[in-house]
Design an enzyme around this catalytic site. Structure first.
Site, PDB file in Angstrom:
ATOM      1  N   ASP A  21       0.691  -1.325  -0.404  1.00 21.54           N
ATOM      2  CA  ASP A  21      -0.205  -0.300   0.161  1.00 21.54           C
ATOM      3  C   ASP A  21       0.965   1.276   0.148  1.00 21.54           C
ATOM      4  OD1 ASP A  21      -2.744   1.827   0.279  1.00 21.54           O
ATOM      5  OD2 ASP A  21      -1.522   2.390   2.826  1.00 21.54           O
ATOM      6  N   ASP A  23      -0.318   5.801   1.327  1.00 20.50           N
ATOM      7  CA  ASP A  23      -0.200   6.035   1.813  1.00 20.50           C
ATOM      8  C   ASP A  23      -0.377   5.430   3.313  1.00 20.50           C
ATOM      9  OD1 ASP A  23      -1.571   7.413   0.091  1.00 20.50           O
ATOM     10  OD2 ASP A  23      -3.584   7.377   0.378  1.00 20.50           O
ATOM     11  N   ARG A  85      -8.518  18.229 -18.503  1.00 18.54           N
ATOM     12  CA  ARG A  85      -6.161  18.556 -19.340  1.00 18.54           C
ATOM     13  C   ARG A  85      -5.437  17.115 -20.031  1.00 18.54           C
ATOM     14  NH1 ARG A  85      -3.704  23.333 -16.940  1.00 18.54           N
ATOM     15  NH2 ARG A  85      -5.859  23.545 -15.406  1.00 18.54           N
ATOM     16  N   THR A 128      -2.346   1.002  -4.824  1.00 17.48           N
ATOM     17  CA  THR A 128      -2.938   2.154  -4.035  1.00 17.48           C
ATOM     18  C   THR A 128      -4.685   2.805  -4.886  1.00 17.48           C
ATOM     19  OG1 THR A 128      -2.419   4.579  -3.547  1.00 17.48           O
ATOM     20  CG2 THR A 128      -1.409   3.720  -5.435  1.00 17.48           C
ATOM     21  N   ALA A 129      -5.325   3.348  -4.008  1.00 17.78           N
ATOM     22  CA  ALA A 129      -6.180   4.428  -4.421  1.00 17.78           C
ATOM     23  C   ALA A 129      -5.759   5.525  -5.095  1.00 17.78           C
ATOM     24  CB  ALA A 129      -7.165   4.518  -3.072  1.00 17.78           C
ATOM     25  N   LYS A 173      -9.098  -4.203  -4.631  1.00 20.51           N
ATOM     26  CA  LYS A 173      -6.488  -4.036  -4.998  1.00 20.51           C
ATOM     27  C   LYS A 173      -7.066  -5.583  -4.016  1.00 20.51           C
ATOM     28  CE  LYS A 173      -5.477  -0.176  -1.607  1.00 20.51           C
ATOM     29  NZ  LYS A 173      -4.523   0.420  -1.279  1.00 20.51           N
ATOM     30  N   ASN A 199      -8.785  -1.424   6.171  1.00 25.63           N
ATOM     31  CA  ASN A 199      -9.651  -1.465   4.507  1.00 25.63           C
ATOM     32  C   ASN A 199      -9.090  -2.439   3.674  1.00 25.63           C
ATOM     33  OD1 ASN A 199     -11.745   0.977   5.443  1.00 25.63           O
ATOM     34  ND2 ASN A 199     -10.055   2.081   5.184  1.00 25.63           N
TER      35      ASN A 199
END
Length: 282
Positions: A21, A23, A85, A128-129, A173, A199
């Site tokens: 992960d 964060d 963008r 990761t999110a 995940k 989580n």
């Protein structure tokens, strides 16, 4: 107390890999927040729009927990900011933001764990999110194999502001790991996963070895109950030196942005303060 990692080298195994992960596991704090601050500085959106990100970061750092709805709202909000963008423009900015805001926030202990797997000939992925563009840059700059992250829809090299699929979070995940394992010839029973959050229990449960890194209270309790190894690089003098000042700076950041927004509402002719003047570095 210094942060030292002394390990036995994992046995070579072509079917084994490690999944990290990001964060608060690989880096200090939330990568989406560091990205948002960097985009504000580069005029992607307004300082006032950072307020929501700041509050979520305060909850993440001070309360030590993730809020799934808050995470989803943050990603969707950021996607709306980048709509229209070019993808190559955001990729270039992510490179700059890694250098200015993320590189110094990598946990040395976690990076050492990743290097042990690489030294043993194993592949290492971030899961990761965070937007996959940022995740891939972090992985490449750390010398890792690759990354799985949240994917923003794009058409002709331009972001539409929508997601492809859902967030790379929770059960997603674990599902992504199974797809990757089949594609890469991995045996998940021989793999290791690292995370700080309860989580990520689906991902941690999908592999043979789960290790809690800087765990939140929920994951710490689960890890103890299941006999999982716990690594906490926030403890001792290191935590006092880094953790407390960072939390205080984060709270000051939220207050500074709130004051800037309130001041702009009271005096419309006065422009909002520059980010570098209004917000301390965290």
């Amino acid at each position: 107390m210094t942060e030292t990692v002394v390990e036995r080298m994992p046995a070579p195994d072509p079917t084994a890999a490690a999944f990290f992960d990001v964060d608060n596991t690989m880096i200090m704090g939330a990568s989406i927040f560091h990205l948002a601050r960097g985009l504000v500085e580069r005029k992607f959106f307004r300082t006032a729009d950072l307020l929501g990100f700041a509050w979520k970061q305060v909850k993440f750092r001070v309360l030590g927990r993730e809020d799934h709805q808050g995470i989803e709202d943050s990603r969707e909000q950021l996607l709306s900011f980048v709509a229209g963008r070019r993808t190559d423009e955001l990729a270039a900015l992510c490179e700059e933001i890694f250098d200015s805001r993320i590189a110094s926030r990598v946990w040395p202990g976690t990076r050492s764990l990743a290097q042990l797997h690489l030294a043993a000939g194993q592949r290492v992925w971030l899961v990761t999110a965070a937007p996959v563009e940022l995740a891939e840059i972090i992985a490449r700059r750390l010398g890792l194999t690759g990354a799985l992250g949240t994917v923003g829809e794009r058409e002709n090299g331009v972001y539409t502001g929508k997601l492809v699929g859902g967030l790379m979070h929770g059960q997603a995940k674990a599902d992504a790991l199974r797809v990757l394992a089949e594609r890469e010839g991995l045996n998940l029973a021989n793999c290791v996963a690292y995370s700080d959050s309860h989580n990520d229990l689906p991902m941690l449960s999908a592999v043979g070895t789960a290790i809690a890194v800087n765990p939140d209270s929920g994951l710490r309790e689960i890890a103890r109950a299941r006999g999982w190894e716990i690594r906490d690089f926030r403890t001792g003098r290191k935590a006092m030196k880094i953790g407390l000042p960072t939390i205080l700076a984060t709270c000051a950041l939220a207050a500074a942005i709130t004051a800037a927004v309130a001041g702009r509402r009271r005096t419309w002719q006065a422009p909002p303060p520059a980010l570098g003047e209004a917000c301390p570095r965290v």
